[in-house]
Structures are given as structure tokens and as C-alpha cells.
Design an enzyme around this catalytic site. Sequence first.
Site, mmCIF file in Angstrom:
data_model
loop_
_atom_site.group_PDB
_atom_site.id
_atom_site.type_symbol
_atom_site.label_atom_id
_atom_site.label_comp_id
_atom_site.label_asym_id
_atom_site.label_seq_id
_atom_site.Cartn_x
_atom_site.Cartn_y
_atom_site.Cartn_z
ATOM 1 N N ASP A 51 3.483 -36.523 0.596
ATOM 2 C CA ASP A 51 2.074 -36.443 0.201
ATOM 3 C C ASP A 51 1.632 -37.668 -0.582
ATOM 4 O OD1 ASP A 51 2.317 -34.031 1.273
ATOM 5 O OD2 ASP A 51 1.895 -32.870 -0.548
ATOM 6 N N TYR A 54 0.650 -40.425 1.596
ATOM 7 C CA TYR A 54 -0.606 -40.086 2.264
ATOM 8 C C TYR A 54 -1.779 -40.308 1.286
ATOM 9 C CZ TYR A 54 -4.134 -37.255 4.653
ATOM 10 O OH TYR A 54 -5.275 -36.825 5.272
ATOM 11 N N ASP A 55 -1.620 -39.764 0.071
ATOM 12 C CA ASP A 55 -2.687 -39.885 -0.924
ATOM 13 C C ASP A 55 -3.000 -41.347 -1.216
ATOM 14 O OD1 ASP A 55 -2.752 -37.180 -1.048
ATOM 15 O OD2 ASP A 55 -1.688 -36.997 -2.957
ATOM 16 N N SER A 100 -13.041 -30.006 -1.755
ATOM 17 C CA SER A 100 -11.738 -30.383 -2.279
ATOM 18 C C SER A 100 -11.882 -30.699 -3.763
ATOM 19 C CB SER A 100 -11.261 -31.597 -1.502
ATOM 20 O OG SER A 100 -9.978 -31.926 -1.899
ATOM 21 N N GLU A 132 -5.849 -23.532 -14.494
ATOM 22 C CA GLU A 132 -5.062 -22.769 -13.508
ATOM 23 C C GLU A 132 -4.023 -23.673 -12.873
ATOM 24 O OE1 GLU A 132 -7.993 -21.773 -10.589
ATOM 25 O OE2 GLU A 132 -9.332 -20.970 -12.114
ATOM 26 N N LYS A 134 -2.189 -25.498 -9.977
ATOM 27 C CA LYS A 134 -2.647 -25.893 -8.640
ATOM 28 C C LYS A 134 -1.551 -25.518 -7.654
ATOM 29 C CE LYS A 134 -4.747 -29.737 -6.158
ATOM 30 N NZ LYS A 134 -3.966 -29.663 -4.936
ATOM 31 N N ASP A 136 0.536 -24.973 -4.347
ATOM 32 C CA ASP A 136 0.737 -25.868 -3.217
ATOM 33 C C ASP A 136 0.853 -25.030 -1.947
ATOM 34 O OD1 ASP A 136 0.913 -28.313 -2.173
ATOM 35 O OD2 ASP A 136 2.960 -28.738 -2.832
ATOM 36 N N ARG A 155 -9.627 -23.585 5.760
ATOM 37 C CA ARG A 155 -10.661 -24.515 5.355
ATOM 38 C C ARG A 155 -11.059 -25.446 6.499
ATOM 39 N NH1 ARG A 155 -9.389 -28.667 0.635
ATOM 40 N NH2 ARG A 155 -7.927 -29.388 2.190
ATOM 41 N N GLU A 192 -5.650 -19.614 -2.445
ATOM 42 C CA GLU A 192 -4.573 -20.362 -1.812
ATOM 43 C C GLU A 192 -3.553 -19.380 -1.239
ATOM 44 O OE1 GLU A 192 -5.145 -23.554 -1.976
ATOM 45 O OE2 GLU A 192 -3.262 -24.653 -1.700
ATOM 46 N N TYR A 244 -8.875 -18.169 -6.406
ATOM 47 C CA TYR A 244 -9.251 -19.084 -7.476
ATOM 48 C C TYR A 244 -10.727 -19.449 -7.508
ATOM 49 C CZ TYR A 244 -8.298 -22.511 -3.750
ATOM 50 O OH TYR A 244 -8.271 -23.197 -2.577
ATOM 51 N N LYS A 312 -11.428 -26.351 -14.748
ATOM 52 C CA LYS A 312 -12.795 -26.106 -14.276
ATOM 53 C C LYS A 312 -13.692 -25.763 -15.462
ATOM 54 C CE LYS A 312 -10.836 -24.047 -10.134
ATOM 55 N NZ LYS A 312 -10.464 -22.809 -9.458
ATOM 56 N N LYS A 336 -2.755 -34.018 -11.410
ATOM 57 C CA LYS A 336 -1.554 -33.890 -10.563
ATOM 58 C C LYS A 336 -0.298 -34.242 -11.350
ATOM 59 C CE LYS A 336 -1.709 -33.728 -6.281
ATOM 60 N NZ LYS A 336 -2.395 -34.295 -5.153
ATOM 61 N N CYS A 430 41.015 -45.428 1.612
ATOM 62 C CA CYS A 430 40.290 -45.261 0.346
ATOM 63 C C CYS A 430 39.638 -46.587 -0.043
ATOM 64 C CB CYS A 430 41.259 -44.803 -0.739
ATOM 65 S SG CYS A 430 40.527 -44.855 -2.380
ATOM 66 N N CYS A 433 41.720 -47.837 -3.368
ATOM 67 C CA CYS A 433 43.149 -48.174 -3.392
ATOM 68 C C CYS A 433 43.726 -48.377 -1.995
ATOM 69 C CB CYS A 433 43.935 -47.097 -4.129
ATOM 70 S SG CYS A 433 44.119 -45.587 -3.167
ATOM 71 N N CYS A 448 40.812 -39.280 -0.682
ATOM 72 C CA CYS A 448 41.863 -40.295 -0.782
ATOM 73 C C CYS A 448 43.165 -39.542 -1.010
ATOM 74 C CB CYS A 448 41.558 -41.209 -1.964
ATOM 75 S SG CYS A 448 42.990 -42.128 -2.524
ATOM 76 N N CYS A 454 45.717 -43.607 -7.445
ATOM 77 C CA CYS A 454 44.498 -44.324 -7.044
ATOM 78 C C CYS A 454 43.690 -44.620 -8.317
ATOM 79 C CB CYS A 454 43.669 -43.463 -6.089
ATOM 80 S SG CYS A 454 41.985 -44.079 -5.856
HETATM 81 S S1 IVH Z 1 -10.514 -24.908 -6.733
HETATM 82 C C1 IVH Z 1 -14.422 -26.586 -5.289
HETATM 83 N N1 IVH Z 1 -8.323 -23.975 -7.783
HETATM 84 O O1 IVH Z 1 -6.251 -27.631 -4.068
HETATM 85 C C2 IVH Z 1 -13.078 -26.266 -5.841
HETATM 86 N N2 IVH Z 1 -8.148 -25.250 -5.794
HETATM 87 O O2 IVH Z 1 -6.912 -30.444 -3.753
HETATM 88 C C3 IVH Z 1 -12.143 -25.924 -4.803
HETATM 89 N N3 IVH Z 1 -5.869 -25.453 -4.937
HETATM 90 O O3 IVH Z 1 -8.634 -27.217 -1.569
HETATM 91 C C4 IVH Z 1 -10.776 -25.665 -5.174
HETATM 92 N N4 IVH Z 1 -4.893 -24.260 -6.490
HETATM 93 O O4 IVH Z 1 -6.571 -25.632 -1.592
HETATM 94 C C5 IVH Z 1 -8.859 -24.696 -6.791
HETATM 95 N N5 IVH Z 1 -6.469 -23.031 -8.803
HETATM 96 C C6 IVH Z 1 -6.998 -23.753 -7.812
HETATM 97 C C7 IVH Z 1 -6.202 -24.302 -6.787
HETATM 98 C C8 IVH Z 1 -6.838 -25.059 -5.797
HETATM 99 C C9 IVH Z 1 -4.713 -24.950 -5.386
HETATM 100 C C10 IVH Z 1 -6.010 -26.297 -3.731
HETATM 101 C C11 IVH Z 1 -7.144 -25.875 -2.831
HETATM 102 C C12 IVH Z 1 -8.027 -27.065 -2.775
HETATM 103 C C13 IVH Z 1 -7.083 -28.164 -3.089
HETATM 104 C C14 IVH Z 1 -7.799 -29.389 -3.611
#
Ligand code: IVH
Length: 691
Positions: A51, A54-55, A100, A132, A134, A136, A155, A192, A244, A312, A336, A430, A433, A448, A454
Site C-alpha cells: 500500500d 501505491y500511496d 475517502s 476511531e 481505522k 483495514d 464503495r 468497514e 463508522y 472526526k 496513518k 559450512c 568451517c 554444519c 566449527c
Molecule cells: S470515515 C467521509 N471511519 O478508510 C468519511 N473510514 O481511507 C468516510 N475506514 O473509505 C470514512 N475505518 O473504508 C471512516 N473509522 C473509520 C474508518 C474508515 C476505516 C476506511 C474507509 C474509508 C477509508 C478512507
Amino acid sequence: MVEQKSMFDAEPDQGSETISSSALEQIVLLRKQIENWNYDYYVMDAPQVPDAEYDRKIQQLISLESQNPELITSDSPTQRVGGTPLSAFDQVQHEMPMLSLDNVFDETQLLDFDRRIHDRLNTDQAFEYACEPKLDGIAASLLYENGILIRGATRGDGSTGENITQNIRTIQSIPLKLRGSGWPQRLEIRGEIYMPRAGFNALNEKAKAAGEKGFMNPRNAAAGSLRQLDARITATRPLEMCCYSVGMVEVGTGEPLPEKHAEVLKQFNAWGLRINPEMAVVKNIQGCVDYYQMLAEKRDSLSYDIDGIVFKVNDLKLQLRLGFVAKAPRWATAHKFPAQEEMTVLNDVEFQVGRTGAITPVARLEPVFVGGVTVSNATLHNADEVARLQVKIGDTVVIRRAGDVIPKIVSVVMAKRTNFARDIIFPDTCPVCSAAVERIEGEVITRCSAGISCPAQSKQAIKHFASRKAMDIDGLGDKLVDQLADAGLIKNMTDLFCLDWKEVVALERMGQKSASNLLSAINACKQTTLARFLYALGIREVGEATAKSLAEYFKELSALMHADEAALLEVDDVGPIVAQHIRLFFQNTDNQLIVNKLVEVGMHWPAIDASSELALPLAGKVIVLTGNLESMGRSEAKEQLQRLGAKVTGSVSKKTDLLIAGAAAGSKLTKAQDLGIEILDEEGLKVLLNV
Ligand code: IVH
């Protein structure tokens, strides 16, 4: 797939693309690369890169596009939120887009996030934040009408998802009908879907047993399980959903939702949906900083994977005022954790020889920052592991380092393999030795064959001899052992006792005082116990507990050295394999010389019969406790028996001397009766303990 250079490529012209090629060329290349990865990830469920990589590419593309806005096209991967909807499922248009989150990666960025909100709302007042984990997994939307689940969707790209209602309905923790009352007439709940680690491990074990490949990680497993066309398969997968946020709401004949995010989630919980028990509301951004710290420490003990914390703004009215930028809300951010998986290049493989002669391939990696530390080595375990990974020297590999776990190579990025990749060849002698190596049938490890002669094995053996639970020689750590051995001053542990002060003090970084202290620590360790001495010898499979049992049983070193297999098997904890290792150890003439020399230089221990332990009334007695005791807890009874010298074990065998049977004793009592073992009831126990 288009070959895209990355910061991990080991080619000499690293970075030159940024200098030489135009923004447009870079953008085109990045888009192609990301599209390919998206396809592999979302459509094939077969991610090609970690990831973090990718990010990085997405971030690179975003920044290039923002510097050159005229180059943004509607089909750029930055212009959508997530995956490509799978054609096999019906499509669902989200009435409110599923967005996202923006990410922050450190405290400064988190404080900036809070500052931007203050600036925008033009206030100095602190905001409450809901915090909260996050999770995965996979984002999902649940649509309830009049409290009945009528649709479940992924989504997708944020505006169009897949209709996965049938699959969603198989997840037990998602109510088909909401509990209680008062729900809005139409209510979309988001959350999630994920697979807890235990379920993931069990699923992969099963796949392995069936000769299948298994999933790369829990998120992948969740995605693969959820996108099954046959919902009966999804039903067998250990999926969970944690809610969430709220999506579209039409109150209609129902009641409006609360005005605070955390309250809304609690309401969802009351209606029968799962929410994360770790959720907390804090008073200000400092609360977020503290929460991050707290949960980062707890992360490994959670039963599911998380990759950060989501913060949030708790007040929904404020959320509304803050609104969105592009595809993410202004009122939330994800802090993250450092990535636990990264890519790097396997530069070489070296072979290390351990204390027992095991030859382990060690990967020498291009240093890479992963899981919060820079990693440049990883174990490849053994030949089977190398074959399983199909890894070659020069390959780009994915490294994983989670928590305190030793970093490991999890996969090879095959798309990045070049013609220069070389096979990993296991040595047939080995590497230290040059003695022949052997691979015992049924074992995956190559060893060995030279034993203690040795140098690599002897170094490790000396380190073990000096270690805390063995001879506990103060000041003699691994580095000093290496130094002494490399200087040719010690070849095995007996040489420690012949060290000369002048030789020691001549070592680099060694002061006069340290040298004297070292020699007196070595001298002091001569007085020990037989159990410690046996453990310190480093016999394979003989840990502290077995060493203790051996000492108690044989009482004298010579008795153990001459014991045959039958005698060894009489000892607690000793089975045929351990017995064989002990016999092999003492049959080896090098080992015999070392042991005799250690005694010669003055290592000694109290005769066991005279030791205080054996003078205890229950010394040497193996006792089992079963059933319920009225006058004391079982652990208290165990402790008291141990204090009197008894060994309390969990199961009845012919080695058991005595069974204490409390009320409602079951199978252990029957077994003891069958074996003719002495049995005492609780009254008898009290007499024994003299209470
Ligand atoms: S809130 C508009 N809360 O993370 C807000 N997302 O990178 C939308 N995710 O698409 C998301 N835990 O799939 C929210 N406690 C949490 C989360 C959470 C995991 C995921 C979710 C989101 C992605 C964003």
C-alpha cells in the site's frame, strides 16, 4: 505492465526520470502504473505492491497534477475515490457519494489539520473530536428502509458501487432488521467489512492444507470473500462489519438522528449494529495526539488489523459547515501508522551458522524504512521458505515488519524481476568451517556437521554459555565474545577460564578496570548449580526446565553423561528426540573434552542430595491436583506443594507419585486409580501441608 522506475529500483540512474522527463510523460506513466495496480488489486484481488508504494505514487500524481492543472483528465486515477466496480455484480448509484479520507503522517500535519478547521470556522474554540481506529478492510454501505435491510453495496469508485446484498446478508453481525424503533424511514449506514486476524489465519491454514495459495493479508481476504459471486462461499468466511458513519438519511415517519457523530454511532449500536468499542470522544486536538499514542501501543493486541486512527469533528452541524474538498471531508482525517509493508531490493543472501549448526539464509536488503524502523536484514528461514517465495537475488521484494516481530520477506514483486536475477544457492559445505553440511530427513534445516569445532557454532555456544539464564557472566555480552573469538583468545567456553589479563586489556575499547571485572566475573561463575551448568552447555532441545529435571533426576554429571536412552526417558519432559540429542551431545568427543575441562578448571555445584531443595519433605515428588478444593484455591495448593519441594504437573502419567483429588474429580482420578497411583483427598492434602 509499463515498467515504472521507483525509488526502490537498484539501477544507477535512480531519480533521473524526475530531472529529464516532462511532467506530461511522468503523469502518463504514473497513471498507467496506477491503473494496472488498481486492476490487479480491485479486480483480480492480487495486489502487486505494498500500500505504501501505491500511496506514494498516488501522492506523486496528485502533486504533479496540482502543479499542472491543465493536464488533469477525467479518467485520471486521482479523479475517483477507489476501485473499479466489478462487472459481475449489478451496479449501485450511491445517492450520496462515498468519500475517502485525507491522510496525515505525523503530529505536525495533524495539528495543521486542526488549525485549518479553526481558520475556516474563524474561531479559537477547541473542537471535540471522535477518535476511531481505522480498520483495514472494505468500505460498505447498508441501506435500511423502515428498519429492513434492503441493499448492501461496496464503495466502488465512490459514486457507483457493486450490489452485494446477498453477500452482505450472510454476515451475522449485520442485522437484517434493525432493533428497537425510531429509525429514519430511509437510512444508509456505512462502515468497514473486515476479517479478524484469527479468522484470517484459520482460513489460510485451511487453504494451505488444501494446497491452495491463501490470501496475502486480512484485508485481501475480506475483499475476496465479499466479492464471491456465490454468497454461500461468503457465508463460510469469518467477516465482521463495524459501522463508522451515516450516509443518506430520509427521516420520514421516523425520528431524526442525534447531532453528534459519536451519539449517532451509539444509536446505531442500540439498533443492533456493531461499532468499534475503542471509539472515544476527546476535547481537543491534543486529545487526538494522546489517543493516537495510546492506540498505537495497543495496536498489536487488537484482534483485527488497523492502519491508523480516524479523527472526526464530533459536531455534525460543524461537519456540514466544513464540507468537502474534492473527494474527502474537511472535518475528518486519518493519521496513518508507519507502513508495515514496504518494497525493497534483495541485494544478496548470506548464510549464517547458529549455535546448533543450523544454516540460515539471511537476506541482505537495500535499507528500507518499514514498521517504524530501518530494516536491512531479514531471515529467509530455510530452503523450503526460499522455494515457497520463489525469490532470487536482485528481486524486488515486499518486507513486512509488524510490532516487534522480526522483519520477513512476504512476497516477490515478479513484475519487477530483471534478467539479472540470480538463484539462491545453498552451500554444500559450512560457510564458516567448510565441514560437510547435512539435512536430516524430515527436517527443513541444513546443518554444519562439525559441531563445536566449527568457529561459528563455538562462538554462539560461548554466547549462550555466558548468557543470563546460563552462567550469567557479567559484562560478557555477544559483542565481547565476538571480539575475544576474533582475536583468537577463545575457541570454546573452556578458554574463558584461561584468559590472561594482559591479553584482555589489549583489546580495543577495553579498559583496565573492565578487564579485571570481566576476569573476576568469569571466576565467580565457577560456583553454580548442576541445572544451570547443564543448561549452559547448550545441548539441543535442553532448555532451563529440562536441565533442571535432568539435574534432579541424575544428581551427578557423570551419571547423566553415561545415561542410556532408557534412563533418559525416565526423566520428566524428556521424550525420544530430546533423549537422542542428549546422547549425541555426550557421545561427541569434542564435547566430552569441553565438559571435563570445565570441571577441571573448577566449575562446581553443591551435591544435590545436600542441597536445600532436596532436603524439603516433598522433594522429587510429582503431584497432580484435580477436582475442587473447598479450603483453598488450586493455585494456592499448588504453590504450597511447590514450596515443600514437590513438582506439580497437569496430567496423570506413570511418573506421577500422588494425585490430590478434590470434590467432583473426573478422568484424572480414574486414570490414577487405573495406574495404581497413591490418591489423597482434601483432608489428606491438609495433613500433607500441615495446615
Ligand atoms: S470515515 C467521509 N471511519 O478508510 C468519511 N473510514 O481511507 C468516510 N475506514 O473509505 C470514512 N475505518 O473504508 C471512516 N473509522 C473509520 C474508518 C474508515 C476505516 C476506511 C474507509 C474509508 C477509508 C478512507
